[in-house]
Design a protein around this motif. Sequence first.
Motif, PDB file in Angstrom:
ATOM      1  N   ALA A 198       0.884  -1.143  -0.254  1.00 46.72           N
ATOM      2  CA  ALA A 198      -0.405   0.687   0.212  1.00 46.72           C
ATOM      3  C   ALA A 198       0.901   1.468  -0.154  1.00 46.72           C
ATOM      4  O   ALA A 198       0.502   2.525  -0.964  1.00 46.72           O
ATOM      5  N   ALA A 199       1.783   1.560   0.870  1.00 44.24           N
ATOM      6  CA  ALA A 199       2.865   2.496   0.940  1.00 44.24           C
ATOM      7  C   ALA A 199       3.382   2.334  -0.464  1.00 44.24           C
ATOM      8  O   ALA A 199       3.729   3.955  -1.248  1.00 44.24           O
ATOM      9  N   GLU A 200       4.390   1.542  -0.804  1.00 48.58           N
ATOM     10  CA  GLU A 200       3.984   1.577  -2.777  1.00 48.58           C
ATOM     11  C   GLU A 200       3.765   2.185  -3.365  1.00 48.58           C
ATOM     12  O   GLU A 200       3.947   3.259  -4.287  1.00 48.58           O
ATOM     13  N   LYS A 201       2.711   1.773  -3.578  1.00 45.86           N
ATOM     14  CA  LYS A 201       1.157   1.911  -4.461  1.00 45.86           C
ATOM     15  C   LYS A 201       1.308   3.832  -4.029  1.00 45.86           C
ATOM     16  O   LYS A 201       0.389   4.519  -4.882  1.00 45.86           O
ATOM     17  N   VAL A 202       0.766   3.927  -2.824  1.00 37.82           N
ATOM     18  CA  VAL A 202       0.749   5.848  -2.575  1.00 37.82           C
ATOM     19  C   VAL A 202       2.324   6.531  -3.134  1.00 37.82           C
ATOM     20  O   VAL A 202       1.854   7.244  -3.236  1.00 37.82           O
ATOM     21  N   ALA A 203       3.464   5.923  -2.612  1.00 33.65           N
ATOM     22  CA  ALA A 203       4.165   6.827  -3.309  1.00 33.65           C
ATOM     23  C   ALA A 203       4.503   6.714  -4.940  1.00 33.65           C
ATOM     24  O   ALA A 203       4.719   7.530  -5.414  1.00 33.65           O
ATOM     25  N   GLU A 204       4.137   5.247  -5.272  1.00 31.57           N
ATOM     26  CA  GLU A 204       3.782   5.614  -6.774  1.00 31.57           C
ATOM     27  C   GLU A 204       3.023   6.404  -7.933  1.00 31.57           C
ATOM     28  O   GLU A 204       2.960   7.147  -8.736  1.00 31.57           O
ATOM     29  N   ALA A 205       1.792   6.923  -6.561  1.00 25.25           N
ATOM     30  CA  ALA A 205       0.552   7.461  -7.334  1.00 25.25           C
ATOM     31  C   ALA A 205       0.829   9.413  -6.853  1.00 25.25           C
ATOM     32  O   ALA A 205       0.635  10.002  -8.286  1.00 25.25           O
ATOM     33  N   ARG A 206       1.962   9.185  -5.873  1.00 24.01           N
ATOM     34  CA  ARG A 206       2.180  10.189  -5.299  1.00 24.01           C
ATOM     35  C   ARG A 206       3.279  10.947  -7.015  1.00 24.01           C
ATOM     36  O   ARG A 206       3.409  12.399  -7.385  1.00 24.01           O
ATOM     37  N   LYS A 207       4.364  10.164  -7.149  1.00 22.65           N
ATOM     38  CA  LYS A 207       5.340  10.215  -7.833  1.00 22.65           C
ATOM     39  C   LYS A 207       4.494  10.316  -9.992  1.00 22.65           C
ATOM     40  O   LYS A 207       5.078  11.446 -10.608  1.00 22.65           O
ATOM     41  N   ARG A 208       3.076   9.176 -10.091  1.00 26.08           N
ATOM     42  CA  ARG A 208       2.417   9.869 -11.211  1.00 26.08           C
ATOM     43  C   ARG A 208       2.170  11.261 -11.397  1.00 26.08           C
ATOM     44  O   ARG A 208       2.101  12.418 -11.898  1.00 26.08           O
TER      45      ARG A 208
END
Length: 124
Positions: free
Chosen positions: A19-29
Amino acid sequence: MASHQTQGIQQLLAAEKRAAEKVAEARKRKVRRIKQAREEAAAEVDAYRKERERQFREYEAKYMGSREDIAAKIDKDTEQLIINLEKSVKDNKENLILDIIDLVCEVQTNVHPNYYIMRHHNKI
């Protein structure tokens, strides 16, 4: 039971990590998209500015003439003004010199107004 509990905790930790990785990836996007949107907006503003400048130059050329035409007209008007002033100086120079000589040579003597006031009050 303890291994089942440990396994559950491991699954929760793994899920939290994903979940943290997905949130970080979403922030990067999101950051990439905002940067892209800014670049697109800057390009659009630049294109609009260039178009308006082009329209202004067309308007200026159509209604005011080119800058070279305006500069030539100003130069022509200035030359004419200089010619007129030089002619005026030539025409009035002699009379002005005579007037100045008359003012210098013809001194008029007058009694100062305070003299009459002082004499009236018997101070002189």
